[in-house]
Design a protein around this motif. Sequence first.
Motif: not given
Length: 197
Positions: A192-193, A178-180, A92-93, A186-187
């Motif tokens: 993210x989009x 990134x914090x989320x 994710x990152x 955010x999974x």
Amino acid sequence: MEQKIGYSLIDFENKEIQFWNYDPAPNPIILPNGDHIHAPELNVSYSGYRLVERWQISDETPGLFEIGQSKFFDGTKFIITKEYRGPNKPELIQYTASVRYDKEVSGIIVSNNFIFTDRQSQAMINGIVTLVQLKPDTVINFKTGRGFIEANSQVIAEIATAVASHIQNCFNLESEAIQQIEANTFTQFSQIDDFFR
């Protein structure tokens, strides 16, 4: 989603002997004992062998990773099912960085002019800023997405400030995303989009 992917020849113990990944069914089929089957019918016994359809069942969702498959025979056809997992934090990152980069270099509008913000354009703008700081009366023939404009130090300052703000905003969004991710809010890639829109 269910999809036929071919045909399997199975023996009397329901063990798969051969698989064909095309449609229609293969013709002729040569059995392991040497017999030839012309225009074979599904689920009909031929010297202890049967031809069955093979299907794949998938509930794939965009952004998920396939982690395994299992195959079973339901009595009339082979079924393949898939297992999926969501992205992990490092994935994710990494994805967040790529989305930020795409947004960063996508360009912006300044005073109705499209300004390129790719890395090369950023460097050129920084160079122009240095030039007009050294020679404030300089007028630059500045290329935008709509063609050339004559840009004095004030216009260059406006463009450079807007580009710098745009870039910083992109990195701010990446940091917040990134914090989320670290907080497990955010999974999925789609989150993210949406966050960067």
